[in-house]
Design a protein around this motif. Structure first.
Motif, PDB file in Angstrom:
ATOM      1  N   LEU A   1       0.833  -1.203   0.000  1.00  0.00           N
ATOM      2  CA  LEU A   1       0.000   0.000   0.000  1.00  0.00           C
ATOM      3  C   LEU A   1       0.870   1.256   0.000  1.00  0.00           C
ATOM      4  N   GLU A   2       1.899   1.254   0.864  1.00  0.00           N
ATOM      5  CA  GLU A   2       2.790   2.409   0.940  1.00  0.00           C
ATOM      6  C   GLU A   2       3.569   2.590  -0.361  1.00  0.00           C
ATOM      7  N   ARG A   3       4.038   1.485  -0.921  1.00  0.00           N
ATOM      8  CA  ARG A   3       4.852   1.565  -2.132  1.00  0.00           C
ATOM      9  C   ARG A   3       4.028   2.047  -3.327  1.00  0.00           C
ATOM     10  N   LEU A   4       2.809   1.520  -3.473  1.00  0.00           N
ATOM     11  CA  LEU A   4       1.972   1.900  -4.615  1.00  0.00           C
ATOM     12  C   LEU A   4       1.625   3.379  -4.603  1.00  0.00           C
ATOM     13  N   HIS A   5       1.499   3.959  -3.414  1.00  0.00           N
ATOM     14  CA  HIS A   5       1.066   5.351  -3.315  1.00  0.00           C
ATOM     15  C   HIS A   5       2.196   6.292  -2.895  1.00  0.00           C
ATOM     16  N   GLY A   6       3.378   5.724  -2.711  1.00  0.00           N
ATOM     17  CA  GLY A   6       4.541   6.556  -2.424  1.00  0.00           C
ATOM     18  C   GLY A   6       4.458   7.325  -1.126  1.00  0.00           C
ATOM     19  N   VAL A   7       3.903   6.697  -0.076  1.00  0.00           N
ATOM     20  CA  VAL A   7       3.758   7.359   1.220  1.00  0.00           C
ATOM     21  C   VAL A   7       4.227   6.415   2.321  1.00  0.00           C
ATOM     22  N   GLN A   8       4.493   6.981   3.505  1.00  0.00           N
ATOM     23  CA  GLN A   8       4.725   6.181   4.697  1.00  0.00           C
ATOM     24  C   GLN A   8       3.544   6.378   5.632  1.00  0.00           C
ATOM     25  N   LEU A   9       2.935   5.273   6.003  1.00  0.00           N
ATOM     26  CA  LEU A   9       1.726   5.330   6.825  1.00  0.00           C
ATOM     27  C   LEU A   9       1.995   4.955   8.275  1.00  0.00           C
ATOM     28  N   LEU A  10       2.923   4.033   8.484  1.00  0.00           N
ATOM     29  CA  LEU A  10       3.236   3.538   9.822  1.00  0.00           C
ATOM     30  C   LEU A  10       4.748   3.577  10.021  1.00  0.00           C
ATOM     31  N   GLN A  11       5.138   3.808  11.259  1.00  0.00           N
ATOM     32  CA  GLN A  11       6.556   3.701  11.589  1.00  0.00           C
ATOM     33  C   GLN A  11       6.685   2.931  12.896  1.00  0.00           C
ATOM     34  N   ARG A  12       7.668   2.063  12.937  1.00  0.00           N
ATOM     35  CA  ARG A  12       7.845   1.202  14.110  1.00  0.00           C
ATOM     36  C   ARG A  12       8.359   2.012  15.287  1.00  0.00           C
ATOM     37  N   ALA A  13       7.844   1.622  16.469  1.00  0.00           N
ATOM     38  CA  ALA A  13       8.308   2.217  17.729  1.00  0.00           C
ATOM     39  C   ALA A  13       8.454   1.078  18.723  1.00  0.00           C
ATOM     40  N   GLY A  14       9.596   0.388  18.651  1.00  0.00           N
ATOM     41  CA  GLY A  14       9.793  -0.814  19.448  1.00  0.00           C
ATOM     42  C   GLY A  14       8.945  -1.939  18.901  1.00  0.00           C
ATOM     43  N   ARG A  15       8.102  -2.536  19.751  1.00  0.00           N
ATOM     44  CA  ARG A  15       7.224  -3.619  19.310  1.00  0.00           C
ATOM     45  C   ARG A  15       5.889  -3.106  18.769  1.00  0.00           C
ATOM     46  N   SER A  16       5.651  -1.828  18.902  1.00  0.00           N
ATOM     47  CA  SER A  16       4.399  -1.242  18.415  1.00  0.00           C
ATOM     48  C   SER A  16       4.663  -0.387  17.188  1.00  0.00           C
ATOM     49  N   VAL A  17       3.610   0.226  16.676  1.00  0.00           N
ATOM     50  CA  VAL A  17       3.736   1.117  15.529  1.00  0.00           C
ATOM     51  C   VAL A  17       3.057   2.429  15.851  1.00  0.00           C
ATOM     52  N   GLU A  18       3.479   3.459  15.176  1.00  0.00           N
ATOM     53  CA  GLU A  18       2.869   4.764  15.299  1.00  0.00           C
ATOM     54  C   GLU A  18       2.429   5.242  13.921  1.00  0.00           C
ATOM     55  N   LEU A  19       1.378   6.026  13.894  1.00  0.00           N
ATOM     56  CA  LEU A  19       0.860   6.563  12.641  1.00  0.00           C
ATOM     57  C   LEU A  19       1.632   7.812  12.249  1.00  0.00           C
ATOM     58  N   THR A  20       1.950   7.900  10.988  1.00  0.00           N
ATOM     59  CA  THR A  20       2.472   9.151  10.449  1.00  0.00           C
ATOM     60  C   THR A  20       1.293  10.102  10.248  1.00  0.00           C
TER      61      THR A  20
END
Length: 252
Positions: A41-60
């Motif tokens: 999804l991120e690659r097709l639309h050229g965006v970053q949606l989630l970023q890892r924060a340890g074992r969890s993720v955060e929304l951009t």
């Protein structure tokens, strides 16, 4: 570019659960599968949606805006599923409903129609014996009748009781009394229902118990016909009503 709902669902699951592990467990899919779908999804639309924060993720910031959209999208999907599930469970077909007094069936049928709008209703009227025969023959599905007599092939439930009443025209000699005694009633022409009617049987039982014989009897085949005959002056007095043995009847 067309949207891939599978990729959006993967993103929504991870975003709402806060980690790939929790999302994979909730969706019963493997963590690598979810990771790959989000990456696509991120690659097709050229965006970053989630970023890892340890074992969890955060929304951009973009991921936060997209989550608002997917929340509405998948809430609508659940609503659509609910609508279809309810439609699948709505009763369909036709109910053949018999009664010896249509006025007594109106309330029951009104409630049934409100709860089962997909069912059409065919109302059949007749005396108690007729309706019982039709239920036994299967030409009527269910009936409301005044006859309390049990039958081995039928299941019956009592819905209520009513008094048996006599009524006369306003110009009749008995019109102004509060109570009509049987011995006063039988000296006048009596209009009653046909054989097979519970009203007829109740009157005959009461008269037999009191050892009384009507001076004159006119027979009709419906409650409405009894009313019409009394109003037309064909007889002066009538038994119309229900099912209860009484030695006298109230004036109605």
């Amino acid at each position: 570019m067309p949207m891939n709902l599978t990729h959006l669902r993967a993103f929504h699951l991870v975003a709402t659960h806060g980690s790939y592990v929790a999302a994979a467990a909730a969706a019963n899919v493997s963590q690598p599968t979810l990771s790959e779908q989000v990456r696509l999804l991120e690659r097709l639309h050229g965006v970053q949606l989630l970023q890892r924060a340890g074992r969890s993720v955060e929304l951009t910031p973009v991921g936060g805006k997209l989550l608002e959209v997917t929340a509405r999208l998948f809430a609508a999907e659940l609503e659509a599923q609910s609508v279809l599930a309810k439609a699948r469970n709505v009763m369909q077909g036709e109910l053949r409903f018999g009664t010896d007094a249509p006025i007594n069936a109106v309330g029951v049928l009104s409630t049934f129609r409100r709860l089962n709008p997909g069912v059409s209703i065919q109302l059949v009227s007749g005396n108690s014996a007729d309706i019982r025969r039709q239920v036994l023959a299967g030409t009527v599905d269910v009936g409301i009748i005044a006859d309390e007599t049990p039958h081995p092939d039928l299941i019956a439930r009592q819905l209520g009781t009513q008094d048996l009443v006599a009524f006369v025209r306003q110009d009749h000699a008995l019109a102004h009394g509060k109570v009509i005694r049987l011995r006063d009633l039988v000296v006048h022409p009596l209009i009653i229902r046909e054989i097979g009617s519970v009203t007829r049987r109740s009157i005959e039982t009461a008269l037999s118990t009191a050892r009384l014989q009507p001076a004159e009897v006119l027979e009709t085949d419906s409650r409405e016909a009894v009313h019409a005959a009394v109003m037309a002056g064909l007889g002066r007095c009538s038994g119309g009503g229900r099912v209860q043995r009484r030695s006298s009847a109230g004036v109605a």
